[in-house]
Design an enzyme around this catalytic site. Structure first.
Site, PDB file in Angstrom:
ATOM      1  N   HIS A 223       7.558  -8.464   0.565  1.00 59.22           N
ATOM      2  CA  HIS A 223       6.949  -8.054   0.463  1.00 59.22           C
ATOM      3  C   HIS A 223       7.161  -7.173   2.073  1.00 59.22           C
ATOM      4  O   HIS A 223       6.596  -6.166   1.581  1.00 59.22           O
ATOM      5  CB  HIS A 223       5.468  -9.239   0.981  1.00 59.22           C
ATOM      6  CG  HIS A 223       4.276  -8.800  -0.420  1.00 59.22           C
ATOM      7  ND1 HIS A 223       5.342 -10.656  -0.616  1.00 59.22           N
ATOM      8  CD2 HIS A 223       4.938  -8.123  -1.235  1.00 59.22           C
ATOM      9  CE1 HIS A 223       4.664 -10.177  -2.704  1.00 59.22           C
ATOM     10  NE2 HIS A 223       4.560  -9.171  -3.191  1.00 59.22           N
ATOM     11  N   CYS A 543       5.693  -2.094 -12.488  1.00 59.47           N
ATOM     12  CA  CYS A 543       5.695  -1.126 -11.104  1.00 59.47           C
ATOM     13  C   CYS A 543       6.393  -2.436 -10.334  1.00 59.47           C
ATOM     14  O   CYS A 543       6.052  -2.294  -9.528  1.00 59.47           O
ATOM     15  CB  CYS A 543       3.932  -1.267 -10.960  1.00 59.47           C
ATOM     16  SG  CYS A 543       2.789  -3.131 -11.388  1.00 59.47           S
TER      17      CYS A 543
HETATM   18  C1  PEP Z   1       5.571  -7.561  -8.845  1.00 58.94           C
HETATM   19  O1  PEP Z   1       5.404  -8.995  -8.692  1.00 58.94           O
HETATM   20  O2  PEP Z   1       6.557  -7.272  -8.964  1.00 58.94           O
HETATM   21  C2  PEP Z   1       4.925  -6.771  -7.709  1.00 58.94           C
HETATM   22  C3  PEP Z   1       4.569  -5.249  -8.417  1.00 58.94           C
HETATM   23  O3  PEP Z   1       3.724  -7.799  -7.346  1.00 58.94           O
HETATM   24  P1  PEP Z   1       3.890  -7.621  -5.499  1.00 58.94           P
HETATM   25  O4  PEP Z   1       5.522  -7.193  -5.718  1.00 58.94           O
HETATM   26  O5  PEP Z   1       2.470  -6.934  -5.045  1.00 58.94           O
HETATM   27  O6  PEP Z   1       3.795  -9.341  -5.550  1.00 58.94           O
END
Ligand code: PEP
Ligand code: MG
Length: 609
Positions: A223, A543
């Site tokens: 993240h 996404c």
């Molecule tokens: C993912 O896990 O690919 C996602 C888009 O969610 P995050 O990156 O916020 O966990």
């Protein structure tokens, strides 16, 4: 905010400090662009100590807190120690003894014995006990240095006092879970250098003041990386030996595309970096011309390109990039870096601002995804979640699991989203779904919240906005056909899908080489989910970070995807890729890729395409 202007021009005046040798370090390329600037070593802030004393009955628990912080500090240092082994020998000689000295202080040391005594007998809080004991030991050492030691011993004793302060700071940081907040002192145009940067800390960075970031820890799709890309800050994470190599006054070149950090670059290297900065800015200007052109393949197939939003400051760039909506609004930012939880009004206001700014383009708001590395103090302070260190957060009470347990938290957020829906089209998305029952339970709550809002006088359509799910666990991917019965849409989260499929922590530099979204296991899960969605006539998008990688557009289109959501800075490149492809050729390419069993063969196919 992604930077809309080239970085501040002061780097033109920078030169390596005389007499300092050039050092080139390699890490993980995380956020593209080249940054040149003076280094700024993020000093940890003075920790805020809320409690100095504890009641006698609480002393054993306080002692246990100290032991947990000692264990965590040990773990951090052991990890650093292991990384030092990969460094050139002269760096090892410098760093290894220092880390060993720190580790020794976390054994049966005077510092810990004293701190334990202060808690048990003096009823001091753990933080206060550690700091007081460290100060007492350091004062004794430096007092001795002043009195009777020879000059070189004096230097050694002072170093020892510094080491004690350093280990005490680490313990207190682990006790208080204090984020770095010293960014206010960041000089404009500097390169931030730190050991590790938490996502909540990255959210505090002001991209307009910062040239780039380099850190010893972190992985490509953690993240922190996602946040840095969102901010448009060139960044390299997972750079072993960085802190030890850096000296105040150094100049650094961070190449976020190549994954390198050069300290005190030679004049030719500095000149090359300056040319790269200019070329990157030129490329951005060229991409601006793509804004009004449709995202359409050569054979006329329309592809939806939306943006991910992790911080509201990204909105201007999302608009500039010509995004056709927000495919993933990560709502965690609303809960981070604050003491209490945001109420319904505050959340509704925040969502409404985004929905209004998108002027009729759909906004997919993902409800709170706590867990994994997404630590949020306000939730712990409200007693809703355990301390992350005490659990396995990635496999624990993450995402929808927490929301179905803490229904008030969930209902508040759903009500805020439905209220914001009055300003434009919204969709609600559930994170970390693994079972059909979760989607059913969430929908029941969603309908209940809708009824309550109608009773309160809010005009809501009979049919509430779509309620969809993230496909980000192998369990969800493999039951996508069943989940499609309850979910109105799918968004494939390839970041977690990769992590959970391959059992690799997203933010962990030690296993970064194993984190591979092109592993056939991950691609098969993506394919299975897409086919299920298409059969059941459910909209499906990607996404995760794969969506923003133009090298993968051909493959994803070939697997049947027509909708992508990504960090806004990546959108023009992906649009360019879409406009140069034919679907038939993409399908052929995807077929070849899906025949491969070896991730390296897939990587080679993607690289040569
Ligand atoms: C993912 O896990 O690919 C996602 C888009 O969610 P995050 O990156 O916020 O966990
Ligand atoms: Mg995820």
């Amino acid at each position: 905010m992604n930077r809309t202007e080239p970085p501040p021009p002061q780097h033109r005046r920078l030169a390596a400090a005389p007499g300092r040798p050039e050092k080139r370090l390699a890490g993980i390329a995380v956020s593209p662009g080249v940054a040149i600037g003076p280094v700024f070593g993020a000093a940890e802030p003075e920790p805020e100590i809320l409690r100095h004393r504890v009641a006698a009955a609480d002393a054993p628990a306080e002692g246990a807190r100290l032991e947990a912080a000692v264990a965590q500090s040990r773990k951090q240092l052991m990890k650093l120690r292991a990384r030092v082994g990969a460094l050139p020998e002269d760096s090892q000689v410098e760093l290894a003894p220092l880390i060993d000295a720190y580790l020794a202080m976390l054994g049966n040391s005077r510092l810990l014995r004293g701190a334990r005594r202060r808690i048990a007998e003096g009823l001091q809080a753990a933080e206060a006990a550690v700091l007081a004991e460290a100060a007492a030991i350091a004062a004794a050492i430096t007092g001795q240095a002043g009195r009777d030691a020879a000059a070189e011993d004096r230097a050694g004793l002072r170093r020892r006092a510094d080491e004690i302060h350093e280990i005490a700071r680490r313990l207190v940081r682990n006790l208080t879970r204090a984020p770095f907040q010293s960014f206010a002192a960041l000089p404009p145009g500097a390169v931030l250098i730190c050991e590790s940067l938490r996502p909540a800390d990255a959210a505090l960075l002001d991209p307009a003041r910062l040239a780039g970031v380099a850190a010893e820890e972190g992985g490509a799709d953690g993240h922190t990386a996602v946040m840095l890309r969102a901010l448009g800050v060139p960044a390299v994470l997972g750079v072993p030996g960085l802190m030890g190599a850096m000296r105040p006054g150094d100049v650094a070149v961070v190449d976020g595309g190549a994954g390198t950090v050069v300290l005190n670059p030679s004049p030719p290297r500095l000149a090359a970096a300056r040319r790269a900065v200019t070329a990157f800015a030129r490329e951005r200007r060229r991409f601006a011309g793509l804004r009004r052109l449709p995202a359409e393949t050569l054979d006329g197939i329309a592809v939806e390109l939306a943006a991910n939003l992790e911080l509201p400051v990204e909105l201007p760039l999302i608009q500039q990039a010509g995004a056709q909506g927000i495919g993933l609004l990560r709502s965690e930012f609303l809960f981070m870096n604050r003491e209490g939880l945001p109420d319904e009004d505050a959340q509704a206001e925040a969502y409404r601002a985004v929905v209004e700014a998108m002027a009729g383009a759909p906004v997919t708001i993902r409800v709170l995804d706590w867990g994994g590395e997404k630590e949020i103090e306000a939730l712990a302070a409200a007693g809703l979640v355990p301390e992350l260190a005490d659990t396995n957060p990635a496999l624990g009470l993450r995402g929808i699991r927490l929301l179905l347990r803490e229904t008030e938290l969930f209902e508040t957020q759903l009500a805020a989203i439905l209220r914001a829906g009055a300003a434009g089209p919204v969709r609600v998305m559930l994170p970390m779904v693994t079972t059909l029952a979760e989607v059913r339970a969430a929908r029941e709550i969603y309908e209940r919240v809708g009824r309550r809002l109608r009773r309160r006088g809010l005009r809501l359509a009979e049919k509430l906005p779509p309620l969809g799910i993230m496909i980000e666990t192998p369990g969800a991917a493999l039951s996508a056909d069943a989940l499609a019965l309850e979910a109105d849409f799918f968004a494939i989260g390839t970041n977690d899908l990769t992590a959970y499929t391959l059992a690799v922590d997203r933010g962990e530099s030690d296993v970064a080489a194993l984190y591979d979204p092109l592993h056939p296991a991950v691609l098969r899960l993506v394919q299975f989910s897409v086919e299920a969605a298409l059969r059941m006539h459910r909209p499906v998008s990607v996404c995760g970070e794969m969506a923003g990688d133009p090298r993968l557009t051909r493959l994803l289109l070939g697997l049947g995807l027509r909708s992508f959501s990504m960090n806004a800075a990546a959108l023009p490149r992906v649009k360019q890729a879409v406009r140069g492809l034919r679907i038939e050729e993409c399908v052929r390419f995807a077929r070849r890729v899906m025949e491969q069993a070896d991730p390296a063969a897939i990587a080679a196919l993607v690289a040569e395409a």
